[in-house]
Design a protein around this motif. Structure first.
Motif, PDB file in Angstrom:
ATOM      1  N   GLN A 333      32.979   1.677 -43.985  1.00  0.00           N
ATOM      2  CA  GLN A 333      31.853   0.979 -44.638  1.00  0.00           C
ATOM      3  C   GLN A 333      30.553   1.758 -44.448  1.00  0.00           C
ATOM      4  N   ALA A 334      29.919   2.066 -45.552  1.00  0.00           N
ATOM      5  CA  ALA A 334      28.624   2.745 -45.504  1.00  0.00           C
ATOM      6  C   ALA A 334      27.547   1.761 -45.046  1.00  0.00           C
ATOM      7  N   GLU A 335      26.444   2.330 -44.562  1.00  0.00           N
ATOM      8  CA  GLU A 335      25.361   1.482 -44.052  1.00  0.00           C
ATOM      9  C   GLU A 335      24.864   0.497 -45.104  1.00  0.00           C
ATOM     10  N   ASP A 336      24.636   0.986 -46.311  1.00  0.00           N
ATOM     11  CA  ASP A 336      24.051   0.142 -47.357  1.00  0.00           C
ATOM     12  C   ASP A 336      25.085  -0.694 -48.106  1.00  0.00           C
ATOM     13  N   GLU A 337      26.362  -0.627 -47.673  1.00  0.00           N
ATOM     14  CA  GLU A 337      27.390  -1.454 -48.309  1.00  0.00           C
ATOM     15  C   GLU A 337      27.482  -2.832 -47.659  1.00  0.00           C
ATOM     16  N   ASP A 338      26.666  -3.057 -46.641  1.00  0.00           N
ATOM     17  CA  ASP A 338      26.628  -4.361 -45.980  1.00  0.00           C
ATOM     18  C   ASP A 338      26.144  -5.406 -46.990  1.00  0.00           C
ATOM     19  N   VAL A 339      26.997  -6.387 -47.261  1.00  0.00           N
ATOM     20  CA  VAL A 339      26.664  -7.399 -48.281  1.00  0.00           C
ATOM     21  C   VAL A 339      25.455  -8.238 -47.885  1.00  0.00           C
ATOM     22  N   ASN A 340      25.111  -8.236 -46.594  1.00  0.00           N
ATOM     23  CA  ASN A 340      23.956  -9.022 -46.143  1.00  0.00           C
ATOM     24  C   ASN A 340      22.628  -8.325 -46.430  1.00  0.00           C
ATOM     25  N   ARG A 341      22.699  -7.010 -46.698  1.00  0.00           N
ATOM     26  CA  ARG A 341      21.462  -6.252 -46.941  1.00  0.00           C
ATOM     27  C   ARG A 341      21.094  -6.343 -48.422  1.00  0.00           C
ATOM     28  N   THR A 342      20.369  -7.372 -48.753  1.00  0.00           N
ATOM     29  CA  THR A 342      20.028  -7.632 -50.159  1.00  0.00           C
ATOM     30  C   THR A 342      18.545  -7.452 -50.460  1.00  0.00           C
ATOM     31  N   ILE A 343      17.725  -7.302 -49.413  1.00  0.00           N
ATOM     32  CA  ILE A 343      16.271  -7.230 -49.620  1.00  0.00           C
ATOM     33  C   ILE A 343      15.849  -5.779 -49.817  1.00  0.00           C
ATOM     34  N   ALA A 344      15.188  -5.492 -50.911  1.00  0.00           N
ATOM     35  CA  ALA A 344      14.654  -4.154 -51.186  1.00  0.00           C
ATOM     36  C   ALA A 344      13.135  -4.185 -51.000  1.00  0.00           C
ATOM     37  N   LEU A 345      12.638  -3.354 -50.108  1.00  0.00           N
ATOM     38  CA  LEU A 345      11.199  -3.305 -49.830  1.00  0.00           C
ATOM     39  C   LEU A 345      10.516  -2.354 -50.813  1.00  0.00           C
ATOM     40  N   PHE A 401      18.598   2.945 -36.624  1.00  0.00           N
ATOM     41  CA  PHE A 401      19.744   3.787 -36.279  1.00  0.00           C
ATOM     42  C   PHE A 401      20.797   2.951 -35.551  1.00  0.00           C
ATOM     43  N   LEU A 402      20.346   1.875 -34.929  1.00  0.00           N
ATOM     44  CA  LEU A 402      21.218   0.947 -34.213  1.00  0.00           C
ATOM     45  C   LEU A 402      20.946  -0.466 -34.722  1.00  0.00           C
ATOM     46  N   ASN A 403      21.929  -1.332 -34.605  1.00  0.00           N
ATOM     47  CA  ASN A 403      21.766  -2.722 -35.016  1.00  0.00           C
ATOM     48  C   ASN A 403      21.892  -3.629 -33.794  1.00  0.00           C
ATOM     49  N   PRO A 404      20.973  -4.599 -33.629  1.00  0.00           N
ATOM     50  CA  PRO A 404      21.029  -5.460 -32.442  1.00  0.00           C
ATOM     51  C   PRO A 404      22.304  -6.302 -32.395  1.00  0.00           C
ATOM     52  N   LYS A 405      22.797  -6.506 -31.173  1.00  0.00           N
ATOM     53  CA  LYS A 405      23.962  -7.376 -30.997  1.00  0.00           C
ATOM     54  C   LYS A 405      23.553  -8.842 -31.082  1.00  0.00           C
ATOM     55  N   SER A 406      22.317  -9.116 -30.665  1.00  0.00           N
ATOM     56  CA  SER A 406      21.783 -10.476 -30.784  1.00  0.00           C
ATOM     57  C   SER A 406      20.272 -10.384 -30.925  1.00  0.00           C
ATOM     58  N   GLY A 407      19.658 -11.471 -31.372  1.00  0.00           N
ATOM     59  CA  GLY A 407      18.221 -11.433 -31.622  1.00  0.00           C
ATOM     60  C   GLY A 407      17.912 -10.912 -33.010  1.00  0.00           C
ATOM     61  N   THR A 408      16.623 -10.831 -33.316  1.00  0.00           N
ATOM     62  CA  THR A 408      16.199 -10.437 -34.662  1.00  0.00           C
ATOM     63  C   THR A 408      15.053  -9.433 -34.596  1.00  0.00           C
ATOM     64  N   ILE A 409      15.117  -8.431 -35.475  1.00  0.00           N
ATOM     65  CA  ILE A 409      14.004  -7.504 -35.679  1.00  0.00           C
ATOM     66  C   ILE A 409      13.474  -7.764 -37.085  1.00  0.00           C
ATOM     67  N   GLN A 414      10.293  -9.958 -42.664  1.00  0.00           N
ATOM     68  CA  GLN A 414      11.618  -9.907 -43.273  1.00  0.00           C
ATOM     69  C   GLN A 414      12.625  -9.465 -42.204  1.00  0.00           C
ATOM     70  N   ASP A 415      13.765 -10.163 -42.141  1.00  0.00           N
ATOM     71  CA  ASP A 415      14.816  -9.811 -41.184  1.00  0.00           C
ATOM     72  C   ASP A 415      15.343  -8.414 -41.521  1.00  0.00           C
ATOM     73  N   LEU A 416      15.174  -7.467 -40.601  1.00  0.00           N
ATOM     74  CA  LEU A 416      15.534  -6.074 -40.861  1.00  0.00           C
ATOM     75  C   LEU A 416      17.037  -5.913 -41.114  1.00  0.00           C
ATOM     76  N   SER A 417      17.864  -6.824 -40.583  1.00  0.00           N
ATOM     77  CA  SER A 417      19.315  -6.744 -40.796  1.00  0.00           C
ATOM     78  C   SER A 417      19.701  -7.098 -42.228  1.00  0.00           C
ATOM     79  N   SER A 422      17.836   2.125 -47.193  1.00  0.00           N
ATOM     80  CA  SER A 422      17.138   3.186 -47.925  1.00  0.00           C
ATOM     81  C   SER A 422      15.720   2.773 -48.280  1.00  0.00           C
ATOM     82  N   SER A 423      15.527   1.473 -48.575  1.00  0.00           N
ATOM     83  CA  SER A 423      14.185   1.011 -48.948  1.00  0.00           C
ATOM     84  C   SER A 423      13.268   0.950 -47.730  1.00  0.00           C
ATOM     85  N   PHE A 424      13.849   0.800 -46.529  1.00  0.00           N
ATOM     86  CA  PHE A 424      13.041   0.797 -45.304  1.00  0.00           C
ATOM     87  C   PHE A 424      12.760   2.225 -44.838  1.00  0.00           C
ATOM     88  N   ARG A 425      13.781   3.062 -44.864  1.00  0.00           N
ATOM     89  CA  ARG A 425      13.635   4.397 -44.282  1.00  0.00           C
ATOM     90  C   ARG A 425      12.742   5.331 -45.107  1.00  0.00           C
TER      91      ARG A 425
END
Length: 590
Positions: A333-345, A401-409, A414-417, A422-425
């Protein structure tokens, strides 16, 4: 030392095994027009190749006994024409299919490389770069046997064998049946051998990738090797790897030699039997000399493709094994293939916040615990603490580069997860302690994030980072070649190029990981000025062991054992006389 038997984790990878049917659908069918042309050509070629044995009977039984000179000339003309057709079709096959196969290989390499670059940082942390190079460049090469002449020869050989079999039956049914028994036994042995060989080929790809990966590391670290007089040690590690490769090749050679030996023995028995049966039939008048010679030649045309098909079968088996490994990569699974990543900045202000963030590289082994802080837009947050305390992990989480195991960034609330990476980086800039530079010129490295930047923008970046302080001394200036990883430059020079690159990128968020650690005092003064410009109106996360460089930070977080031990401005932390005070006063004494 990493063992050669170890391979990258595939827990999240779908297990796949490429079959001829799936390979046909994905590789051959999209190119069916070219393959069809190839099949037409191979049919003409094989039919033309049968003219000689077919007309041999006519030559011996009709033309020569009757002294038919006109028939002889016509026969020679026909055979010569058939040979010409074989030559032309052979050339066209190579021109059409072999070239297309190489084009497909280049396409697949580009596709796999694109997929690899889309994978998360954690994948690269667990996989050798040299091993990936091998998988991108080597594993896909086998497809030339699917789309190229290999598959066509397999089909062509089958056509030749079938036509030859029909003609053999017409000449002598009993002799043909005698031949089919050893041929059938040989086919059974070959199928069993191919089933045995395929896993060997797949393991060989893994071993080859490991050996290549270690060799790449060895060449990259040659200065360390020589500094510690460790040549002999590295030689032994490499020798172990190539020996494993040799043992694997030996296994496959044993299986292929069994096929070859079986073909030699069984087909030799068939030929010996035909000699006896044919001789007997000629003496009893059941067979003419022309029939016998024609049968013998046709037998060769039936057997040769079968033996050839065993070699092609080995090539196809190797190709499918390589495609198995390629498919393993493509299924990740590619990074941007995560179905939860729907927000484009579209735009970014730069408000960054950690809310009870924890992270673990391994299960149940957290390295940061319940980290919470706010970095308002345009502010500078400094992370300090002892080595291994979790500073770089926090920076890696900030850079996604890393994703939190718990908590929110969150970024701008906007929830970074849930944000498309690509829109963030595209708003992110990073300057690392051991900054990576690409082989090429100084100018090319600075332009890396924005190849189409104007000359004015380029000059502003190199001026701000004080790059001209040393490039003016070089004969070729900005066009100076810096060598692999910038080996021809000093640490301070590499760092200034990295900062110029970050300035040119014009990001909203900056991650500085020990950005001034490689600088001498004079360079540090210059870089501090350029960093002040770089961080202006940008949210900055900075890691620094030199506490003197972060006195003006808006907020300083003291990280110990993965937790925030203290927080505040420089003046506040000095006044509290806690851990930061101890670190600062200790450095002041050095």
């Amino acid at each position: 030392m990493q063992s050669y038997q170890k391979t990258e984790s595939s827990k999240k990878t779908k297990k796949s095994k490429i079959t001829m049917v799936s390979a046909f659908k994905s590789i051959i069918w999209p190119r069916r027009k070219l393959v069809f042309i190839g099949l037409i050509l191979i049919v003409f070629s094989r039919l033309a190749s049968l003219v000689l044995p077919w007309k041999t009977k006519v030559l011996l039984d009709d033309v020569i006994p009757n002294k038919d000179f006109d028939g002889l000339y016509n026969l020679l003309f026909l055979v010569a024409g058939a040979i010409l057709i074989q030559a032309v079709t052979s050339f066209l096959l190579t021109k059409i299919l072999s070239v297309q196969a190489q084009f497909l290989i280049s396409e697949l390499r580009a596709k796999v490389q694109k997929k690899v670059l889309s994978l998360p940082i954690s994948f690269f942390d667990n996989t050798k770069s040299g091993a990936l190079v091998s998988r991108i460049m080597t594993d896909v090469e086998g497809v030339r046997n699917l789309i190229g002449t290999g598959l066509v020869q397999l089909v062509g050989g089958t056509i030749t064998a079938v036509i030859s079999l029909v003609l053999l039956v017409k000449i002598s049914l009993s002799m043909t049946l005698f031949v089919l028994l050893p041929v059938g036994i040989f086919g059974f042995i070959a199928l069993k051998a191919f089933a045995y060989i395929r896993p060997i080929f797949k393991v060989r790809g893994k071993i080859n990738a490991e050996v290549t990966g270690r060799l790449t590391e060895t060449l990259a670290g040659v200065r360390v090797i020589k500094a510690f007089n460790a040549e002999e040690q590295e030689n032994k590690v490499f020798e172990k790897g190539v020996d494993l490769l040799f043992q694997n090749v030996k296994k496959s050679l044993t299986a292929t030699s069994l096929i070859t030996s079986a073909s030699t023995f069984l087909l030799g028995i068939a030929s010996t039997g035909i000699m006896g049966i044919g001789g007997y039939k000629i003496m009893t008048g059941e067979l003419t000399t022309g029939d016998f010679l024609s049968f013998t030649l046709l037998l060769g045309f039936m057997i040769a493709p079968i033996v050839q098909m065993s070699n092609i079968g080995s090539q196809l088996t190797e190709a499918l094994a390589g495609l198995d490994r390629t498919e393993e990569l493509m299924n990740k699974q590619a990074e941007d293939e995560d179905v939860n990543r729907t927000i484009a900045l579209e735009t970014l202000k730069g408000d960054l916040e950690f809310k009870d963030v924890s992270f673990a590289y391994e299960e149940n082994k957290e390295v940061v615990h319940n980290i919470s802080f706010t970095a308002p837009s345009g502010s500078v947050v400094a992370l300090v603490g002892s080595s291994g305390s979790g500073k770089s992990t926090i920076a890696g989480l900030s850079a996604t580069f890393l994703n939190p195991k718990s908590g929110t960034i969150t970024i701008d609330n906007q929830d970074l997860s849930k944000v498309q990476l690509s829109s963030f980086r595209k708003h992110l800039g990073v300057v690392l302690q051991d900054e990576f530079l690409f082989e090429g010129t100084i100018k090319e490295n600075i332009l890396f994030p924005r190849p189409n930047a104007t000359e004015q923008e380029l000059q502003q970046a190199i001026t701000a980072a004080y790059v001209t302080e040393f490039t003016d001394r070089f004969e070729d200036g900005l066009d100076t070649l810096i060598g692999e990883r910038g080996v021809k430059l000093s640490g301070g020079q590499r760092q200034r190029i990295a900062i110029a690159r970050a300035i040119l990128a014009d990001p909203k968020i900056i991650i500085l990981d020990e950005a001034t650690s490689n600088l001498d005092t004079e360079s540090e003064v210059l870089i501090q000025k350029s960093l002040a410009q770089l961080t202006k109106d940008r949210t900055t996360i900075v890691i620094a062991h030199r506490l003197s460089t972060i006195r003006k930070a808006d907020q300083i977080l003291v990280i110990e054992a993965g937790k925030i031990a203290e927080r505040g401005t420089h003046e506040e932390l000095i006044a509290s006389q806690g851990r930061y005070y101890d670190l600062y006063t200790y450095q002041g004494k050095i």
